[in-house]
Scaffold this motif. Structure first.
Motif, mmCIF file in Angstrom:
data_model
loop_
_atom_site.group_PDB
_atom_site.id
_atom_site.type_symbol
_atom_site.label_atom_id
_atom_site.label_comp_id
_atom_site.label_asym_id
_atom_site.label_seq_id
_atom_site.Cartn_x
_atom_site.Cartn_y
_atom_site.Cartn_z
ATOM 1 N N GLU A 136 29.013 74.521 25.302
ATOM 2 C CA GLU A 136 27.955 72.924 24.418
ATOM 3 C C GLU A 136 28.625 72.139 25.474
ATOM 4 O O GLU A 136 27.121 72.093 25.879
ATOM 5 N N ASP A 137 29.332 71.529 25.997
ATOM 6 C CA ASP A 137 29.331 70.401 26.291
ATOM 7 C C ASP A 137 28.764 69.705 27.652
ATOM 8 O O ASP A 137 28.062 69.700 28.565
ATOM 9 N N ALA A 138 29.379 71.577 28.039
ATOM 10 C CA ALA A 138 29.454 71.977 29.635
ATOM 11 C C ALA A 138 27.394 72.069 29.626
ATOM 12 O O ALA A 138 26.865 71.823 31.058
ATOM 13 N N ARG A 139 27.370 72.763 29.344
ATOM 14 C CA ARG A 139 25.824 72.748 28.894
ATOM 15 C C ARG A 139 24.432 71.974 29.307
ATOM 16 O O ARG A 139 23.502 72.046 30.240
ATOM 17 N N HIS A 140 25.101 71.270 28.540
ATOM 18 C CA HIS A 140 24.443 69.651 28.271
ATOM 19 C C HIS A 140 24.157 69.050 29.889
ATOM 20 O O HIS A 140 23.527 68.540 30.195
ATOM 21 N N ALA A 141 25.609 69.275 30.122
ATOM 22 C CA ALA A 141 26.024 68.689 31.457
ATOM 23 C C ALA A 141 25.581 69.029 32.800
ATOM 24 O O ALA A 141 24.632 68.171 33.554
#
Length: 209
Positions: free
Chosen positions: A42-47
Motif C-alpha cells: 500500500e505504501d509503495a503503491r501510494h509512492a
C-alpha cells in the motif's frame, strides 16, 4: 531497505491505456507481494501515485502479454517496457551458460530486476537481485529476515545450507534452513518465502533440542 519514490504517473485514459510502462511493471511486482505484505505494498503503491484499480489493470495487461499467442520472449518484453538493460553479463550456473540482463527498479534503488537468458533466447529465471556494488544486509539470525530485507541469494548464503522448496506460484520461491532461535539459541527449522526474489515472510517450525 531504502526506497526512493519515483515520479508520479500522469493521468491515463482508461479507454486507451497506452504503452506498458516501467511504473506498470512495478505495479505487477507489487501485485504479487500484496498477499503477504499488504501494508508495504500500500505504501509503495501510494509512492507510485497509482490506485488499486490501476494495479489490477497492470497485472491483467501483463498476464495478457505473457500468454498472448505471439508473445515476445522475456528479454524482448522487458526491453520494450524497461528500455535497454543497465548491464548484460555472461553467467555460468552449473553446466548452464547464460547472460544476466539487469534493469533498475526505482522503488528499490539498491536492487535490480534480473533476467537470466540461456542460449537460444529462453529466459531461465526472472527476479530481483542486489545491485552490483550495493551493500548486502547483515543477516546473522532469523530475526534479521524482515519483509523486503533481502533476496533469495543473500538468504541462501547467510543461512547455508538451505533447501529450496517449490513455491506456490511461478513468481514465488522458498528456502528451508536450520538456525539458532533468537531467544534461547536452540536450533529451529525455518521457512523463508520470496516473491519475485524478494523476501516476504519467515515461518518458524520444529525445534531441535
Amino acid at each position: 531497505m531504502g526506497r526512493m519514490p519515483p515520479a508520479r504517473r500522469p493521468a491515463r485514459d482508461q479507454a486507451s491505456p497506452g504503452p506498458f510502462t516501467p511504473l506498470d511493471f512495478q505495479l505487477v511486482l507489487l501485485r504479487r507481494m500484496a498477499d503477504h505484505n499488504p501494508d508495504l505494498v500500500e505504501d509503495a503503491r501510494h509512492a507510485l501515485g497509482a490506485s488499486v484499480a490501476e494495479m489490477r489493470e497492470a497485472n491483467r495487461r501483463w498476464q495478457a502479454m505473457r500468454h498472448a499467442p505471439r508473445s515476445r520472449g522475456a528479454r524482448s518484453r522487458h526491453r520494450s517496457i524497461l528500455g535497454d538493460p543497465e548491464s548484460v553479463t555472461p553467467r555460468r550456473i552449473g553446466d548452464l551458460s547464460c547472460e544476466a540482463y539487469l534493469w533498475p527498479v526505482p522503488l528499490w534503488p539498491d536492487l535490480r530486476f534480473e533476467v537470466l537468458v540461456a542460449p537460444g533466447g529462453v529466459a531461465w529465471n526472472e527476479w530481483l537481485v542486489r545491485a552490483p556494488g550495493a551493500p548486502s544486509p547483515d543477516l546473522t539470525s532469523p530475526a534479521d529476515l524482515t519483509p523486503w530485507s533481502c533476496t533469495v541469494d543473500e538468504a541462501a548464503r547467510a543461512f547455508a545450507p538451505v533447501r529450496p522448496l517449490e513455491g506456490s506460484a511461478p513468481t514465488r520461491w522458498a528456502l528451508a534452513f536450520t538456525a539458532p532461535d533468537g531467544t534461547d539459541g536452540v536450533p529451529r527449522e525455518y521457512t523463508a518465502e520470496f516473491t519475485w526474489g524478494l523476501l516476504q515472510r519467515v515461518a518458524a517450525g520444529e525445534r531441535h533440542p
